[in-house]
Scaffold this motif. Structure first.
Motif, PDB file in Angstrom:
ATOM      1  N   LYS A   3       0.813  -1.217   0.000  1.00 20.64           N
ATOM      2  CA  LYS A   3       0.000   0.000   0.000  1.00 20.64           C
ATOM      3  C   LYS A   3       0.844   1.264   0.000  1.00 20.64           C
ATOM      4  CE  LYS A   3      -3.714   2.319   2.559  1.00 20.64           C
ATOM      5  NZ  LYS A   3      -4.631   2.239   3.730  1.00 20.64           N
ATOM      6  N   PHE A   4       1.946   1.260   0.765  1.00 24.49           N
ATOM      7  CA  PHE A   4       2.756   2.474   0.891  1.00 24.49           C
ATOM      8  C   PHE A   4       4.050   2.377   0.075  1.00 24.49           C
ATOM      9  CE2 PHE A   4       0.202   2.282   4.810  1.00 24.49           C
ATOM     10  CZ  PHE A   4      -0.481   3.489   4.669  1.00 24.49           C
ATOM     11  N   GLU A   5       3.971   1.756  -1.076  1.00 23.39           N
ATOM     12  CA  GLU A   5       5.133   1.656  -1.969  1.00 23.39           C
ATOM     13  C   GLU A   5       5.695   3.045  -2.263  1.00 23.39           C
ATOM     14  OE1 GLU A   5       5.282  -1.080  -5.558  1.00 23.39           O
ATOM     15  OE2 GLU A   5       5.000   0.865  -6.538  1.00 23.39           O
ATOM     16  N   GLU A   6       7.026   3.138  -2.242  1.00 20.79           N
ATOM     17  CA  GLU A   6       7.664   4.438  -2.417  1.00 20.79           C
ATOM     18  C   GLU A   6       9.011   4.264  -3.099  1.00 20.79           C
ATOM     19  OE1 GLU A   6       8.270   7.869   0.745  1.00 20.79           O
ATOM     20  OE2 GLU A   6       9.783   6.332   1.008  1.00 20.79           O
ATOM     21  N   VAL A   7       9.318   5.172  -4.023  1.00 17.40           N
ATOM     22  CA  VAL A   7      10.630   5.194  -4.669  1.00 17.40           C
ATOM     23  C   VAL A   7      11.221   6.583  -4.475  1.00 17.40           C
ATOM     24  CG1 VAL A   7      11.925   4.947  -6.810  1.00 17.40           C
ATOM     25  CG2 VAL A   7       9.937   3.487  -6.383  1.00 17.40           C
ATOM     26  N   LYS A   8      12.348   6.662  -3.809  1.00 16.23           N
ATOM     27  CA  LYS A   8      13.044   7.930  -3.564  1.00 16.23           C
ATOM     28  C   LYS A   8      14.268   7.981  -4.452  1.00 16.23           C
ATOM     29  CE  LYS A   8      13.791  11.753  -1.181  1.00 16.23           C
ATOM     30  NZ  LYS A   8      12.856  12.892  -1.241  1.00 16.23           N
ATOM     31  N   ARG A   9      14.332   8.933  -5.390  1.00 15.48           N
ATOM     32  CA  ARG A   9      15.415   9.021  -6.364  1.00 15.48           C
ATOM     33  C   ARG A   9      16.202  10.309  -6.208  1.00 15.48           C
ATOM     34  NH1 ARG A   9      14.394   9.751 -11.349  1.00 15.48           N
ATOM     35  NH2 ARG A   9      15.950   8.378 -12.280  1.00 15.48           N
ATOM     36  N   GLY A  10      17.461  10.277  -6.647  1.00 14.00           N
ATOM     37  CA  GLY A  10      18.310  11.456  -6.626  1.00 14.00           C
ATOM     38  C   GLY A  10      19.771  11.050  -6.628  1.00 14.00           C
ATOM     39  N   THR A  11      20.652  12.002  -6.335  1.00 17.43           N
ATOM     40  CA  THR A  11      22.064  11.645  -6.222  1.00 17.43           C
ATOM     41  C   THR A  11      22.281  10.973  -4.866  1.00 17.43           C
ATOM     42  OG1 THR A  11      22.712  13.728  -5.175  1.00 17.43           O
ATOM     43  CG2 THR A  11      22.717  13.660  -7.600  1.00 17.43           C
ATOM     44  N   LEU A  12      23.353  10.215  -4.772  1.00 11.38           N
ATOM     45  CA  LEU A  12      23.657   9.562  -3.504  1.00 11.38           C
ATOM     46  C   LEU A  12      23.744  10.573  -2.362  1.00 11.38           C
ATOM     47  CD1 LEU A  12      26.234   6.745  -4.326  1.00 11.38           C
ATOM     48  CD2 LEU A  12      24.140   6.496  -2.980  1.00 11.38           C
ATOM     49  N   ALA A  13      24.412  11.678  -2.617  1.00 15.50           N
ATOM     50  CA  ALA A  13      24.581  12.688  -1.567  1.00 15.50           C
ATOM     51  C   ALA A  13      23.240  13.245  -1.113  1.00 15.50           C
ATOM     52  CB  ALA A  13      25.480  13.814  -2.066  1.00 15.50           C
ATOM     53  N   ASP A  14      22.369  13.563  -2.071  1.00 12.83           N
ATOM     54  CA  ASP A  14      21.069  14.153  -1.734  1.00 12.83           C
ATOM     55  C   ASP A  14      20.163  13.164  -1.007  1.00 12.83           C
ATOM     56  OD1 ASP A  14      21.831  16.539  -2.818  1.00 12.83           O
ATOM     57  OD2 ASP A  14      20.781  16.243  -4.730  1.00 12.83           O
ATOM     58  N   VAL A  15      20.113  11.935  -1.500  1.00 11.57           N
ATOM     59  CA  VAL A  15      19.238  10.941  -0.884  1.00 11.57           C
ATOM     60  C   VAL A  15      19.771  10.535   0.490  1.00 11.57           C
ATOM     61  CG1 VAL A  15      18.247   8.620  -1.111  1.00 11.57           C
ATOM     62  CG2 VAL A  15      18.401  10.116  -3.112  1.00 11.57           C
ATOM     63  N   ALA A  16      21.098  10.449   0.604  1.00 11.11           N
ATOM     64  CA  ALA A  16      21.694  10.133   1.910  1.00 11.11           C
ATOM     65  C   ALA A  16      21.363  11.220   2.926  1.00 11.11           C
ATOM     66  CB  ALA A  16      23.205   9.967   1.772  1.00 11.11           C
ATOM     67  N   LYS A  17      21.441  12.480   2.494  1.00 14.32           N
ATOM     68  CA  LYS A  17      21.125  13.597   3.398  1.00 14.32           C
ATOM     69  C   LYS A  17      19.646  13.577   3.783  1.00 14.32           C
ATOM     70  CE  LYS A  17      21.519  18.622   3.944  1.00 14.32           C
ATOM     71  NZ  LYS A  17      20.159  18.733   4.536  1.00 14.32           N
ATOM     72  N   TRP A  18      18.794  13.254   2.821  1.00 14.04           N
ATOM     73  CA  TRP A  18      17.355  13.236   3.098  1.00 14.04           C
ATOM     74  C   TRP A  18      17.033  12.217   4.187  1.00 14.04           C
ATOM     75  CZ3 TRP A  18      12.962  10.219   3.020  1.00 14.04           C
ATOM     76  CH2 TRP A  18      11.740  10.905   2.997  1.00 14.04           C
ATOM     77  N   TYR A  19      17.593  11.006   4.068  1.00 15.78           N
ATOM     78  CA  TYR A  19      17.324   9.978   5.076  1.00 15.78           C
ATOM     79  C   TYR A  19      18.033  10.285   6.398  1.00 15.78           C
ATOM     80  CZ  TYR A  19      14.749   6.931   1.930  1.00 15.78           C
ATOM     81  OH  TYR A  19      13.787   6.414   1.092  1.00 15.78           O
TER      82      TYR A  19
END
Length: 288
Positions: free
Chosen positions: A200-216
């Protein structure tokens, strides 16, 4: 040999059966027929498999088969098949043998001359690849990364020059630290974190490694299960299809317009491979 899907009794053997990775509707008719037709099911966790069987109105004897008891259970399962039983092998979710120890059972069954077949279906790694928008023509499945940062960075470093997308599973609890280590080693590559696939809550988070790492790092570890796909080095991603990036084809094309030395230097720069090895192959291709 009986045909799967017919009304005939299944032959004695080992049946490697893929199960859903989230949505129970993803199980195939053939998988349901096999699970209904076997004598016994060996599974990663009997509680998880029992829920699937209950939902599909199937009742079968279950026994655990995993990395901790495999050496003890394999002889028992093989003996049952030799005695004429039909045994299904399933994992908690997805296709067995993908990042689990089932390959040893398959290998020993084949070595013993027993019937072995696979009933294909869902696989989290493949499902993730189709959702990322990253190159899929060449990829490396890496299983699970090490738990500790130093070992994890070495793990990424070992594949830093691999001319393919990198696919692996990771605990969401360790995801922020894992992405930080990947960014430290692989720099500005593209990444997609695919979470709760088919649910139900399927999610794909895309971007550069640096940006996605910072987001998480800012948001904290998410819930659920995830697959991480890291794109190949930029020159590979930019080149398009894998056939365009094949060293052999590149050399053949370059040699039509350049000297051996120039062609080797050009291809080495494009692929990131060692110039000495490329030059040696160029000499072979040119007939010198």
């Amino acid at each position: 040999m009986a045909e799967i899907g017919s009304q005939k009794k299944l032959p004695a053997g080992l049946y490697v059966v893929a199960t859903p990775i989230g949505n129970l509707s993803d199980i195939s008719e053939r998988a349901l027929e096999v699970l209904s037709g076997v004598d016994h099911i060996a599974c990663e966790d009997t509680r998880v498999t029992a829920k699937l069987l209950t939902a599909k109105l199937i009742k079968k004897p279950l026994s655990p088969y995993h990395e901790h008891n495999g050496a003890r259970e394999r002889p028992k399962l093989l003996a049952r098949i030799e005695a004429g039983e039909r045994i299904a092998l399933v994992s908690d979710a997805g296709t067995p043998l993908i990042s689990d120890p089932g390959y040893k059972l398959v290998a020993e069954a084949q070595d013993a001359g027993l019937y072995v077949t696979s009933i294909p279906g869902a696989c989290a790694a493949i499902t993730a690849l189709t959702l990322t928008g990253l190159p899929t023509d060449r990829f490396l499945f890496m299983g699970f990364p090490p738990n500790k940062s130093g070992a994890r960075q070495s793990w990424f470093e070992a594949e830093a020059k691999t001319q393919a997308s990198l696919v692996f599973y990771e605990s969401t609890r360790r995801l922020p630290d894992c992405l930080a280590d990947a960014a430290a080693v692989l720099r500005e590559r593209e990444v997609a974190v695919c979470r709760e696939l088919t649910k139900k809550f399927e999610e794909v988070k895309r971007g550069t490694l640096a940006d996605v790492a910072k987001w998480y790092a800012d948001e904290g570890a998410p819930k659920g299960e995830c697959v991480v796909v890291i794109g190949p080095p930029a020159h590979v991603a930019d080149a398009g299809s894998g056939s365009d990036m094949d060293t052999e084809h590149l050399l053949e094309a370059a040699l039509k317009h350049m000297s051996v030395k120039s062609a080797a230097a050009f291809v080495a720069e494009i692929t990131g491979e060692k110039k000495k090895a490329i030059y040696a192959r160029a000499l072979e291709l040119s007939g010198r």
